[in-house]
Design a protein around this motif. Structure first.
Motif, PDB file in Angstrom:
ATOM      1  N   PRO A 398       0.334  -1.108   0.105  1.00 12.30           N
ATOM      2  CA  PRO A 398      -0.245   0.439   0.316  1.00 12.30           C
ATOM      3  C   PRO A 398       0.620   1.378   0.047  1.00 12.30           C
ATOM      4  CG  PRO A 398      -0.836  -1.650   1.705  1.00 12.30           C
ATOM      5  CD  PRO A 398       0.531  -1.841   1.180  1.00 12.30           C
ATOM      6  N   ALA A 399       1.713   0.756   0.393  1.00 14.16           N
ATOM      7  CA  ALA A 399       3.233   2.528   0.589  1.00 14.16           C
ATOM      8  C   ALA A 399       3.332   2.648  -0.652  1.00 14.16           C
ATOM      9  CB  ALA A 399       4.004   2.195   1.754  1.00 14.16           C
ATOM     10  N   GLN A 400       3.508   1.700  -1.700  1.00 13.88           N
ATOM     11  CA  GLN A 400       4.223   2.429  -3.170  1.00 13.88           C
ATOM     12  C   GLN A 400       2.428   3.029  -3.739  1.00 13.88           C
ATOM     13  OE1 GLN A 400       4.670  -1.634  -3.995  1.00 13.88           O
ATOM     14  NE2 GLN A 400       6.985  -1.708  -3.866  1.00 13.88           N
ATOM     15  N   LYS A 401       0.782   3.045  -3.128  1.00 14.31           N
ATOM     16  CA  LYS A 401       0.280   3.844  -3.775  1.00 14.31           C
ATOM     17  C   LYS A 401      -0.627   4.063  -5.438  1.00 14.31           C
ATOM     18  CE  LYS A 401       0.855   7.512  -0.512  1.00 14.31           C
ATOM     19  NZ  LYS A 401       0.063   7.110   0.669  1.00 14.31           N
ATOM     20  N   VAL A 402       0.186   2.401  -5.313  1.00 12.86           N
ATOM     21  CA  VAL A 402      -0.161   2.040  -6.861  1.00 12.86           C
ATOM     22  C   VAL A 402      -1.398   2.557  -7.250  1.00 12.86           C
ATOM     23  CG1 VAL A 402      -0.188   0.649  -9.201  1.00 12.86           C
ATOM     24  CG2 VAL A 402       1.668   0.939  -6.950  1.00 12.86           C
ATOM     25  N   GLY A 403      -2.611   2.300  -6.467  1.00 13.90           N
ATOM     26  CA  GLY A 403      -3.685   2.826  -7.453  1.00 13.90           C
ATOM     27  C   GLY A 403      -4.067   4.509  -7.342  1.00 13.90           C
ATOM     28  N   GLY A 404      -3.300   5.194  -6.479  1.00 15.40           N
ATOM     29  CA  GLY A 404      -3.800   6.305  -5.912  1.00 15.40           C
ATOM     30  C   GLY A 404      -3.478   6.747  -7.231  1.00 15.40           C
ATOM     31  N   ARG A 405      -1.867   6.905  -7.636  1.00 15.93           N
ATOM     32  CA  ARG A 405      -1.285   6.873  -8.857  1.00 15.93           C
ATOM     33  C   ARG A 405      -2.048   7.066 -10.513  1.00 15.93           C
ATOM     34  NH1 ARG A 405       4.508   4.852  -9.235  1.00 15.93           N
ATOM     35  NH2 ARG A 405       4.395   3.612  -7.696  1.00 15.93           N
ATOM     36  N   LEU A 406      -2.710   5.688  -9.917  1.00 15.65           N
ATOM     37  CA  LEU A 406      -3.522   5.639 -11.563  1.00 15.65           C
ATOM     38  C   LEU A 406      -4.345   6.626 -11.682  1.00 15.65           C
ATOM     39  CD1 LEU A 406      -4.613   3.854 -13.877  1.00 15.65           C
ATOM     40  CD2 LEU A 406      -5.506   2.844 -12.079  1.00 15.65           C
ATOM     41  N   THR A 407      -5.025   6.676 -10.627  1.00 21.80           N
ATOM     42  CA  THR A 407      -6.321   7.717 -10.058  1.00 21.80           C
ATOM     43  C   THR A 407      -5.699   9.053 -10.734  1.00 21.80           C
ATOM     44  OG1 THR A 407      -6.378   8.291  -7.712  1.00 21.80           O
ATOM     45  CG2 THR A 407      -7.582   6.507  -8.243  1.00 21.80           C
ATOM     46  N   LYS A 408      -4.454   9.496 -10.153  1.00 21.22           N
ATOM     47  CA  LYS A 408      -3.984  10.758 -10.395  1.00 21.22           C
ATOM     48  C   LYS A 408      -3.272  10.923 -12.192  1.00 21.22           C
ATOM     49  CE  LYS A 408      -3.918  13.855  -8.006  1.00 21.22           C
ATOM     50  NZ  LYS A 408      -4.780  15.075  -8.139  1.00 21.22           N
ATOM     51  N   LEU A 409      -3.294   9.829 -12.186  1.00 22.12           N
ATOM     52  CA  LEU A 409      -2.418   9.500 -14.053  1.00 22.12           C
ATOM     53  C   LEU A 409      -3.961   9.932 -14.759  1.00 22.12           C
ATOM     54  CD1 LEU A 409      -0.347   6.633 -14.421  1.00 22.12           C
ATOM     55  CD2 LEU A 409       0.336   9.426 -14.901  1.00 22.12           C
ATOM     56  N   GLY A 410      -5.127   9.282 -14.212  1.00 21.40           N
ATOM     57  CA  GLY A 410      -6.668   9.136 -14.899  1.00 21.40           C
ATOM     58  C   GLY A 410      -7.396  10.720 -15.258  1.00 21.40           C
ATOM     59  N   GLU A 411      -6.814  11.558 -13.872  1.00 15.53           N
ATOM     60  CA  GLU A 411      -7.441  12.483 -14.094  1.00 15.53           C
ATOM     61  C   GLU A 411      -6.659  13.320 -15.262  1.00 15.53           C
ATOM     62  OE1 GLU A 411      -6.994  14.194  -9.879  1.00 15.53           O
ATOM     63  OE2 GLU A 411      -7.950  13.251  -9.015  1.00 15.53           O
ATOM     64  N   ALA A 412      -5.182  13.673 -15.409  1.00 23.29           N
ATOM     65  CA  ALA A 412      -4.978  14.384 -16.673  1.00 23.29           C
ATOM     66  C   ALA A 412      -5.309  13.700 -17.685  1.00 23.29           C
ATOM     67  CB  ALA A 412      -3.232  13.326 -16.142  1.00 23.29           C
TER      68      ALA A 412
END
Ligand SMILES: Cc1ncc(COP(=O)(O)O)c(C=O)c1O
Length: 464
Positions: A398-412
Motif C-alpha cells: 500500500p505504501a507504493q500507492k499504485v492505485g492512487g497514482r493511477l487515479t492521478k494519471l486518470g485525471e490528467a
C-alpha cells in the motif's frame, strides 16, 4: 506547486477540512475544484472535462444536469420549503415517497423512516433493532454481525459495522457488540481448488460458528451490502446469500440489506437483493434514491420490526428517534421525481444493456493485462484489481500507492476514477451512460493503465 493567492485552491487549503483526505498531503497538493457538470461529465474550474467513472460517490445516477430534478426541487421550495414529521405531522412528499418505496421493495415491507445519509440510516436501523428487542422482552439480543471490508458509513455505530481499518484506526472503533465475519471474496480467500459453492458453504458455517460462540440469544442482526462497494466491488460466491440466510433464520437473526450503492438498478435489477437472492427484514437506501441531487436516505422495515417499535413507543409514549430533516419535503420531492424518471425511461432496461457492454469491455480490455489480477462486476458496477504479481495474486505494498497514482494519471487523461483497498479500481458511472461513453471512459482508463505500467516497470515493483 503553491496555488495563486486568493484562488479557490489556496482558500480551500486554508479553510476546508475534507472527508477521506490525507490532510498533510492536501496542504501540499491542494484540491481538484469541480465547477459544473453535464451528462456523465464534470468540468474543473479551468474548463477541463472529465468522465465521472464512479458517478461522484457511486451516486449521481442521472448524471449532472437533469432539469426535471431541478424543477421538482424548485416547485417544492415554492410550495412548502420545510416541514417536519415529528409528533405525527406529515406532508405529501413524505407520504408519496413512503408509498412508492413500499411498492417497490424486494420483500414485504411495512413502513419507511427517512434520514439524510446512508450512515444515519444505518445508525437508525441499529437503534430500531435494539429498541425492538428491548420492547419485546429480549434485552440480551443486541449483537450485530457485519463483514470485513463491508462499508456502512462513518457515524459511531455505522462505522462500527464497517469492516475497513481506516474507519477504525485512531477512532477507538468499533464499539462493543459489533462483530465481523470473513469477506466473501473467492479470488483471494478461497482455499486451493475450492469451488464457489464450497467457499459459500464454508462462509455460512463460519457465520453459524460465530453465532453459536456468541450465543444465539445475544445476536440480533446481520448486515450486508449485496455487492460490497467501497471494500472493492466484491461479489459473493455463488449461493452465498441463500446459505447465509438459512443460518440467520435458524437463530432468529434479522437480515439488514445495505442497498446504499446497489439500490435503484445499479446491479441490473431494482435492488441488489434481487440480483443476489436476498429477502431482507430491513432495507437501507440512499444515494440514487434522489440521484444525489439532495441528501435523503431511507430505512424500510418489515411488519414484525414495526410492531416491535410500535410496542416500545406506546409503552414509553413516544419513539425517541428522528432527525429535524427526516423526510424533508424538498429532497423527498426530488426523490419522487427520480423514481418516476427511472420508471418512465426504463432505466432498468438501459442498465441491463449498457451494463452488459461495460462488463464485456472491462473483461476484453483488462482481463489479460499484466497488472490486472481480477476483473469483476455486474450491471453498471465493476472493478479491476491491480496486482504486483498476476501468478501469485500478490497485491502491491500500500505504501507504493499504485492505485492512487493511477487515479492521478486518470485525471490528467480526463477520467475520474476511484482506488480502493488492494488497489481495486471501481467503476460505477451514472446509470444514463451510453455504450459510446463507456468506450470513451475505458479508453482513458486503458491509457492511464499503460502509463502506470511504465512507472512500476521503472521502479521494478511488479512482476511485469
Ligand atoms: C453501502 C454503503 N452504506 C452506507 C454508506 C454511507 O453513506 P453516507 O456517506 O451517505 O453516510 C455508503 C457510502 O458510500 C455506502 O456505500
Amino acid at each position: 506547486m503553491t496555488p495563486p493567492r486568493n484562488s479557490n485552491a489556496a482558500r480551500d487549503i486554508a479553510y476546508a477540512l475534507h472527508p477521506y483526505t490525507d490532510h498533510k498531503a492536501h496542504l501540499q497538493n491542494g484540491p481538484l475544484v469541480i465547477s459544473r457538470g453535464k451528462g456523465v461529465r464534470v468540468f474543473d474550474e479551468q474548463g477541463k472535462e472529465y468522465i465521472e467513472s464512479v458517478a461522484g460517490l457511486w451516486c449521481a445516477s442521472l448524471g449532472f444536469d437533469n432539469e426535471r430534478l431541478v424543477q421538482a426541487a424548485t416547485d417544492q421550495m415554492r410550495k412548502l420549503p420545510f416541514y417536519h414529521a415529528f409528533t405525527a405531522k406529515s406532508h405529501e412528499p413524505l407520504i408519496d415517497l413512503s408509498e412508492m418505496l413500499i411498492e417497490r421493495a424486494p420483500s414485504p415491507m411495512s413502513k419507511v423512516f427517512f434520514a439524510n445519509s446512508g450512515s444515519e440510516a444505518n445508525d437508525s436501523a441499529i437503534k430500531m433493532i435494539w429498541y425492538m428487542n428491548n420492547a419485546i422482552g429480549r434485552p440480551e439480543k443486541k449483537k450485530i454481525i457485519a463483514r470485513l471490508k463491508g462499508y456502512h458509513g462513518i457515524t459511531l455505530a455505522a462505522a462500527s459495522l464497517t469492516g475497513l481499518p481506516a474507519n477504525h484506526k485512531l477512532f477507538d472503533l468499533p464499539i462493543a457488540g459489533f462483530h465481523h465475519v470473513s469477506t466473501p471474496h473467492h479470488y483471494h480467500d478461497a482455499l486451493p481448488g475450492e469451488s464457489e459453492e464450497d467457499f459459500a458453504t464454508r462462509l455460512a458455517e463460519e457465520l453459524e460458528q460465530k453465532i453459536l460462540a456468541e450465543g444465539p440469544e445475544t445476536v440480533a442482526a446481520f448486515w450486508a451490502e449485496p455487492i460490497m462497494g467501497a471494500g472493492g466491488v466484491i461479489l459473493p460466491p455463488k449461493g452465498y446469500f441463500p446459505k447465509i440466510q438459512a443460518v440467520l433464520k435458524k437463530y432468529d437473526v434479522l437480515f439488514v440489506a445495505d442497498e446504499v450503492i446497489c439500490g435503484f438498478w445499479r446491479t441490473g435489477n431494482y435492488w441488489g437483493s434481487q440480483t443476489l437472492d436476498i429477502q431482507p427484514d430491513i432495507l437501507v437506501c440512499a444515494k440514487a434514491l434522489s440521484a444525489s441531487y439532495l441528501p435523503i436516505s431511507a430505512v424500510l422495515v418489515s411488519e414484525r420490526v414495526f410492531q416491535g417499535i410500535a410496542e416500545g413507543s406506546s409503552s414509553i409514549g413516544t419513539w425517541g428517534h428522528g432527525f429535524t430533516y427526516s423526510g424533508h419535503p424538498v429532497p423527498a420531492a426530488v426523490a419522487i421525481e427520480t423514481l418516476k424518471i427511472y420508471d418512465e425511461m426504463d432505466i432498468g432496461g438501459h442498465v441491463k444493456k449498457v451494463g452488459a457492454h461495460m462488463q464485456a469491455q472491462l473483461r476484453a480490455r483488462f482481463a489479460d493485462h499484466p497488472l490486472v489480477g481480477e476483473v469483476r462486476g455486474t450491471g453498471l458496477i465493476g472493478a479491476i484489481e491491480l496486482v504486483a504479481d498476476k501468478a501469485t495474486k500478490k497485491n502491491f505494498d500500500p505504501a507504493q500507492k499504485v492505485g492512487g497514482r493511477l487515479t492521478k494519471l486518470g485525471e490528467a487523461n480526463g477520467v475520474i476514477m476511484r482506488a480502493m483497498t488492494n488497489d481495486s479500481i471501481g467503476f460505477s458511472p451514472p446509470l444514463i451512460i451510453s455504450e459510446e461513453e463507456v468506450d470513451e471512459m475505458l479508453n482513458r482508463v486503458a491509457k492511464s493503465l499503460d502509463e502506470i505500467m511504465v512507472q512500476v516497470r521503472r521502479e521494478s515493483i511488479a512482476a511485469v
